[in-house]
Design an enzyme around this catalytic site. Structure first.
Site, PDB file in Angstrom:
ATOM      1  CB  ALA A  74      -0.948   0.002   1.196  1.00 44.42           C
ATOM      2  CD  GLN A 182      -5.131  -1.288   9.025  1.00 41.55           C
ATOM      3  OE1 GLN A 182      -5.761  -2.270   9.409  1.00 41.55           O
ATOM      4  NE2 GLN A 182      -3.851  -1.123   9.307  1.00 41.55           N
ATOM      5  CB  THR A 243       9.680  -9.691 -13.039  1.00 43.05           C
ATOM      6  OG1 THR A 243      10.572  -9.426 -14.119  1.00 43.05           O
ATOM      7  CG2 THR A 243       9.152 -11.110 -13.155  1.00 43.05           C
ATOM      8  CB  CYS A 329       5.702   2.884  10.420  1.00 45.01           C
ATOM      9  SG  CYS A 329       3.976   3.277  10.228  1.00 45.01           S
TER      10      CYS A 329
HETATM   11  C1  PLP Z   1      -0.234  -0.890   6.549  1.00 45.35           C
HETATM   12  C2  PLP Z   1      -0.747   0.356   5.922  1.00 45.35           C
HETATM   13  C3  PLP Z   1      -0.072   0.963   4.866  1.00 45.35           C
HETATM   14  C4  PLP Z   1       1.246   0.441   4.341  1.00 45.35           C
HETATM   15  O1  PLP Z   1       1.041  -0.739   3.635  1.00 45.35           O
HETATM   16  P1  PLP Z   1       2.312  -1.626   3.190  1.00 45.35           P
HETATM   17  O2  PLP Z   1       1.672  -2.654   2.327  1.00 45.35           O
HETATM   18  O3  PLP Z   1       2.878  -2.168   4.436  1.00 45.35           O
HETATM   19  O4  PLP Z   1       3.223  -0.744   2.444  1.00 45.35           O
HETATM   20  C5  PLP Z   1      -0.613   2.095   4.312  1.00 45.35           C
HETATM   21  N1  PLP Z   1      -1.769   2.605   4.769  1.00 45.35           N
HETATM   22  C6  PLP Z   1      -2.447   2.050   5.781  1.00 45.35           C
HETATM   23  C7  PLP Z   1      -3.722   2.658   6.227  1.00 45.35           C
HETATM   24  C8  PLP Z   1      -1.960   0.915   6.393  1.00 45.35           C
HETATM   25  O5  PLP Z   1      -2.628   0.384   7.408  1.00 45.35           O
END
Ligand code: PLP
Length: 387
Positions: A74, A182, A243, A329
């Site tokens: 994401a 989420q 890829t 994070c």
């Molecule tokens: C976990 C999360 C992300 C980051 O997703 P990744 O796949 O770990 O890069 C971004 N936005 C929200 C709301 C998340 O909960």
């Protein structure tokens, strides 16, 4: 044997479902081909897996398979959506609208764009974490090119009114992006009905593998123009080269399929566990629920605790339960959560917060253990604070 703490950090990531792993394994072994190799069977087999994953994902959000662009997660999807639209449309306008409580994977690309000369409005939120639609309407300018509002918050689980936001954006002819990392397969997300133009997704929050995500990019009514952020072989219709990671895509598809088929029953079960936890904690005074009490993810409970030190509270819970005070994070940072501060929480209450992220494999027995530990820890910390 099992002395590891109970896992209640499902907004950070979720364990891989065994059924997802089983679906992925053949694509590490026999079907190892490059899905872009169109001249032999190895390529065709891998491409069949990709096609299936893409189809399952598209169906889950009522999109066309061609509207799915696979990414590494994401974070990358958010970057592609926000920077990609800004770069494609900068001659039309240089103003974006987002929200103070967004994930850093939205806020940081926006700040980066500001450093390039774009302007960004960061909407405040109501005390329950939802946005004020009138405030959104007032934020539009003639040069607004994108609105980015998350579907479900990763700290407090609050669901934003996507239907209303989508309608407002459509009326003004401005693209609407939502970070649904989420929310995917936890609530119904129909991109047509909600007028969503871009949507970021990820697999590892729904019992799928890490390192795979997707961006939904609308192709019709209106067609979204997007500048690629990764250039190379022209994969994913030129929007994201590299890829394709076949086993992860197969796992993503399987994870979405499973979560969707179990969505209603699972939501009910998770709300039951969440309310069980909440009601047990309610014997304590000065427990404040962060975020809207109902308009939130079924498995999320976020509380602020009065009269205790936040770090001491987490330390007291640690032997029994694995969780965090907010986003995984940002938990390394000492500063209290930007999300809780946006709700109007005091510095002290924002620092003394706990995020319970309940998921597919948690049981009532585990919830009871966690509640007992939380109550004991909070009472003992408060006791030692007395003078
Ligand atoms: C976990 C999360 C992300 C980051 O997703 P990744 O796949 O770990 O890069 C971004 N936005 C929200 C709301 C998340 O909960």
């Amino acid at each position: 044997m099992s002395s590891k703490p109970i896992y209640l950090d499902c907004q950070a990531t979720t364990p891989l479902d065994e059924r997802v792993l089983q679906a992925m394994l053949p694509y590490f072994r026999e079907y190892f081909g490059n899905p872009a190799s169109s001249s032999h069977q190895y390529g065709w087999e891998a491409e069949a897996g990709v096609k299936q994953g893409r189809q399952l994902l598209a169906e889950a959000i009522n999109a066309e398979p061609e509207e799915i662009v696979f990414t590494s997660g994401a974070t990358e999807a958010n970057n592609l959506a926000i920077k990609g639209v800004a770069e494609a449309l900068f001659q039309k306008g240089r103003h974006l609208i987002t929200v103070q409580t967004e994930h850093n994977a939205v806020l940081d690309p926006c700040q980066y764009l500001e450093s390039l000369g774009f302007e960004v409005t960061y909407l405040p939120v109501n005390p329950d974490g939802t946005i004020d639609l009138a405030e959104l309407e007032r934020a539009f300018r003639p040069d607004t090119i994108l609105v980015s509002v998350m579907a479900a918050n990763n700290e407090i689980g609050v669901l934003q009114p996507l239907q209303e936001i989508g309608a407002i954006c459509k009326e003004r002819g401005v693209f609407f992006h939502t970070d649904a990392a989420q929310a995917i397969a936890k609530i119904t997300l129909d991109v047509r009905e909600l007028n969503i133009d871009l949507m970021s997704l990820t697999a590892h929050k729904i019992y799928g593998p890490k390192g795979i995500g997707a961006l939904y990019v609308r192709r019709r009514n209106p067609r979204v123009r997007l500048a690629a952020q990764l250039h190379g072989g022209g994969h994913e219709r030129g929007m994201r080269s590299g890829t394709l990671y076949t086993p992860q895509i197969v796992g993503f598809g399987k994870a979405v399929e499973l979560a969707l088929s179990e969505m209603e029953a699972e939501a009910k079960r998770l709300i039951g566990l969440r309310e069980r936890l909440r009601s047990q904690l309610s014997v304590l005074e000065e427990i404040y629920i962060n975020g809207h009490p109902q308009q939130r993810l079924p498995g999320n409970l976020n509380i602020s605790v009065g009269g205790v030190d936040g770090a001491a509270l987490l330390l007291g819970l640690q032997p029994v339960v694995a969780l965090s005070s907010g986003a995984a994070c940002s938990s390394a940072k000492a500063a209290p959560s930007h999300v809780l501060k946006a709700l109007g929480r005091s510095e002290k209450l924002a620092s003394a917060s706990v995020r319970f992220g309940i998921g597919r494999f948690n049981t009532e027995e585990e919830i009871d253990k966690v509640a007992a530990q939380a109550i004991a820890t909070i009472q003992s910390l408060r006791g030692s604070f007395k003078f």
